[in-house]
Motif scaffolding. Structure first.
Motif, PDB file in Angstrom:
ATOM      1  N   GLY A  39       0.798  -1.219   0.000  1.00  0.00           N
ATOM      2  CA  GLY A  39       0.000   0.000   0.000  1.00  0.00           C
ATOM      3  C   GLY A  39       0.830   1.267   0.000  1.00  0.00           C
ATOM      4  N   TYR A  40       2.149   1.127  -0.061  1.00  0.00           N
ATOM      5  CA  TYR A  40       3.030   2.299  -0.133  1.00  0.00           C
ATOM      6  C   TYR A  40       2.643   3.132  -1.347  1.00  0.00           C
ATOM      7  CZ  TYR A  40       7.356   5.044  -0.311  1.00  0.00           C
ATOM      8  OH  TYR A  40       8.279   6.067  -0.332  1.00  0.00           O
ATOM      9  N   LYS A  41       2.548   4.441  -1.163  1.00  0.00           N
ATOM     10  CA  LYS A  41       2.110   5.300  -2.259  1.00  0.00           C
ATOM     11  C   LYS A  41       3.272   6.068  -2.877  1.00  0.00           C
ATOM     12  CE  LYS A  41      -2.684   5.854  -0.813  1.00  0.00           C
ATOM     13  NZ  LYS A  41      -3.795   6.805  -0.535  1.00  0.00           N
ATOM     14  N   VAL A  42       3.251   6.121  -4.196  1.00  0.00           N
ATOM     15  CA  VAL A  42       4.294   6.826  -4.935  1.00  0.00           C
ATOM     16  C   VAL A  42       3.666   8.004  -5.676  1.00  0.00           C
ATOM     17  CG1 VAL A  42       5.757   4.805  -5.217  1.00  0.00           C
ATOM     18  CG2 VAL A  42       3.986   5.273  -6.910  1.00  0.00           C
ATOM     19  N   LYS A  43       4.513   8.968  -5.975  1.00  0.00           N
ATOM     20  CA  LYS A  43       4.049  10.161  -6.697  1.00  0.00           C
ATOM     21  C   LYS A  43       4.716  10.219  -8.065  1.00  0.00           C
ATOM     22  CE  LYS A  43       7.471  13.207  -4.515  1.00  0.00           C
ATOM     23  NZ  LYS A  43       8.117  12.145  -3.738  1.00  0.00           N
ATOM     24  N   ARG A  44       4.161  11.065  -8.894  1.00  0.00           N
ATOM     25  CA  ARG A  44       4.706  11.220 -10.241  1.00  0.00           C
ATOM     26  C   ARG A  44       6.166  11.668 -10.167  1.00  0.00           C
ATOM     27  NH1 ARG A  44       1.218  14.699 -14.363  1.00  0.00           N
ATOM     28  NH2 ARG A  44      -0.179  12.978 -13.814  1.00  0.00           N
ATOM     29  N   GLY A  45       7.005  11.019 -10.952  1.00  0.00           N
ATOM     30  CA  GLY A  45       8.427  11.358 -10.970  1.00  0.00           C
ATOM     31  C   GLY A  45       9.280  10.425 -10.138  1.00  0.00           C
ATOM     32  N   ASP A  46       8.653   9.633  -9.241  1.00  0.00           N
ATOM     33  CA  ASP A  46       9.414   8.659  -8.460  1.00  0.00           C
ATOM     34  C   ASP A  46      10.022   7.606  -9.383  1.00  0.00           C
ATOM     35  OD1 ASP A  46       8.953   9.846  -6.038  1.00  0.00           O
ATOM     36  OD2 ASP A  46       7.294   8.530  -5.463  1.00  0.00           O
ATOM     37  N   ILE A  47      11.256   7.199  -9.059  1.00  0.00           N
ATOM     38  CA  ILE A  47      11.937   6.173  -9.850  1.00  0.00           C
ATOM     39  C   ILE A  47      11.701   4.814  -9.190  1.00  0.00           C
ATOM     40  CG2 ILE A  47      14.162   5.330 -10.687  1.00  0.00           C
ATOM     41  CD1 ILE A  47      15.125   8.241 -10.706  1.00  0.00           C
ATOM     42  N   ILE A  48      11.002   3.956  -9.896  1.00  0.00           N
ATOM     43  CA  ILE A  48      10.654   2.638  -9.363  1.00  0.00           C
ATOM     44  C   ILE A  48      11.433   1.571 -10.118  1.00  0.00           C
ATOM     45  CG2 ILE A  48       8.768   1.010  -8.969  1.00  0.00           C
ATOM     46  CD1 ILE A  48       6.858   3.462  -9.150  1.00  0.00           C
ATOM     47  N   GLU A  49      12.097   0.708  -9.344  1.00  0.00           N
ATOM     48  CA  GLU A  49      12.863  -0.385  -9.951  1.00  0.00           C
ATOM     49  C   GLU A  49      12.387  -1.723  -9.401  1.00  0.00           C
ATOM     50  OE1 GLU A  49      16.963   0.461  -9.174  1.00  0.00           O
ATOM     51  OE2 GLU A  49      17.148   1.828 -10.876  1.00  0.00           O
ATOM     52  N   VAL A  50      12.287  -2.695 -10.284  1.00  0.00           N
ATOM     53  CA  VAL A  50      11.954  -4.067  -9.911  1.00  0.00           C
ATOM     54  C   VAL A  50      13.112  -4.953 -10.332  1.00  0.00           C
ATOM     55  CG1 VAL A  50      10.377  -5.999 -10.246  1.00  0.00           C
ATOM     56  CG2 VAL A  50       9.477  -3.673 -10.176  1.00  0.00           C
ATOM     57  N   ASP A  51      13.708  -5.636  -9.338  1.00  0.00           N
ATOM     58  CA  ASP A  51      14.893  -6.464  -9.601  1.00  0.00           C
ATOM     59  C   ASP A  51      15.989  -5.665 -10.298  1.00  0.00           C
ATOM     60  OD1 ASP A  51      13.677  -8.670  -8.440  1.00  0.00           O
ATOM     61  OD2 ASP A  51      12.832  -9.373 -10.326  1.00  0.00           O
ATOM     62  N   GLY A  52      16.119  -4.392  -9.909  1.00  0.00           N
ATOM     63  CA  GLY A  52      17.190  -3.550 -10.440  1.00  0.00           C
ATOM     64  C   GLY A  52      16.897  -2.898 -11.766  1.00  0.00           C
ATOM     65  N   GLU A  53      15.713  -3.183 -12.356  1.00  0.00           N
ATOM     66  CA  GLU A  53      15.350  -2.611 -13.649  1.00  0.00           C
ATOM     67  C   GLU A  53      14.245  -1.577 -13.454  1.00  0.00           C
ATOM     68  OE1 GLU A  53      16.683  -3.133 -16.627  1.00  0.00           O
ATOM     69  OE2 GLU A  53      18.153  -4.579 -15.866  1.00  0.00           O
ATOM     70  N   GLN A  54      14.472  -0.359 -13.984  1.00  0.00           N
ATOM     71  CA  GLN A  54      13.474   0.690 -13.852  1.00  0.00           C
ATOM     72  C   GLN A  54      12.258   0.377 -14.720  1.00  0.00           C
ATOM     73  OE1 GLN A  54      14.995   4.676 -14.266  1.00  0.00           O
ATOM     74  NE2 GLN A  54      12.977   5.586 -14.551  1.00  0.00           N
ATOM     75  N   ILE A  55      11.086   0.514 -14.133  1.00  0.00           N
ATOM     76  CA  ILE A  55       9.874   0.231 -14.901  1.00  0.00           C
ATOM     77  C   ILE A  55       9.526   1.435 -15.775  1.00  0.00           C
ATOM     78  CG2 ILE A  55       8.987  -1.282 -13.087  1.00  0.00           C
ATOM     79  CD1 ILE A  55       6.918   0.915 -12.436  1.00  0.00           C
TER      80      ILE A  55
END
Length: 245
Positions: A39-55
């Motif tokens: 449920g952690y909330k992110v905002k526009r511009g946040d850099i999100i990575e899954v297994d080291g790869e940016q989505i």
């Protein structure tokens, strides 16, 4: 701001449920910080990575197809049968909105927009769907009235009211052809409704979903939904939800 798992799912790399598992396993970072909170909330511009790869945000695409018979709505088939997704030339990872049986043809929507898909198939959104049906057997007046009122299926659930219009009763061959409009999408619903009275469906074609039809499209043909059609479908779903409250 949006929930992290929703943003990951919207990128097209996985489902929301699997995204939640990835988060709990510590495989997701936001701006370089590992996030394990659901449920952690992110905002526009946040850099999100899954297994080291940016989505990357995936472009939303919407198609309508006249699903051909002898094709399946799953992404992969263990029996190597033709899948409807394989018929669409598209770079995005799309899926079907609901399912039509292997031997059923007609209106089918494909997209990569999970929120949009949920609006169309969730039980609380009652979008009318009309099917053209041929069965073995003759529908009686009493059966027609009962089907329109709602019948109890084999799992004990009663169907919502429906509209049924008989187009032809072939007494010589003991067949009935009719159109039926329902506002649900239960698994094999039309076939199960007919089974209540011992009738077998021999042909099933979804003529329309809301205002959408495929009368001008051959089986297997598809087109991109126009932006106003997507908006109209969303509005139709919202109106259906409000009528149930």
């Amino acid at each position: 701001m949006e929930r992290l798992q929703k943003v990951i799912a919207a990128s097209g790399i996985t489902s929301r449920r699997k995204a939640e598992v990835m988060i709990s396993e510590g495989r997701v970072t936001v701006n370089g910080e590992t996030i394990t909170e659901q449920g952690y909330k992110v905002k526009r511009g946040d850099i999100i990575e899954v297994d080291g790869e940016q989505i990357q945000k995936e472009n939303k695409v919407y198609f309508v197809m006249n699903k051909p018979k002898k094709s399946v709505c799953t992404l992969d088939d263990e029996f190597d049968r033709k899948t409807v997704v394989s018929l669409v030339k598209c770079d995005e990872r799309i899926f079907t909105v609901g399912r039509l049986d292997y031997d059923t043809s007609g209106v089918l929507i494909l997209t990569n927009d999970g929120e949009f898909a949920n609006q169309l198939i969730h039980p609380k959104y009652h979008i009318p769907k009309t099917y053209e049906v041929i069965i073995d057997g003759i529908l009686t007046t009493e059966q027609i009235k009962a089907l329109e009122k709602g019948v109890v299926l084999d799992d004990g659930i009663q169907t919502l009211p429906a509209k049924l219009r008989v187009k032809n009763k072939d007494f010589d061959h003991q067949k009935t052809r009719f159109d039926i409009t329902i506002k649900e999408g239960r698994n094999r619903q039309i076939k199960r409704m007919m089974e209540v009275y011992g009738h077998t469906v021999t042909s099933l074609h979804r003529k329309s979903l809301g205002f959408l039809t495929v009368s001008d499209m051959s089986q297997g043909e598809y087109r991109i939904l126009k932006p106003h059609e997507v908006k109209m479908l969303r509005r139709l779903a919202l109106e259906g939800e409000q009528k149930t409250k």
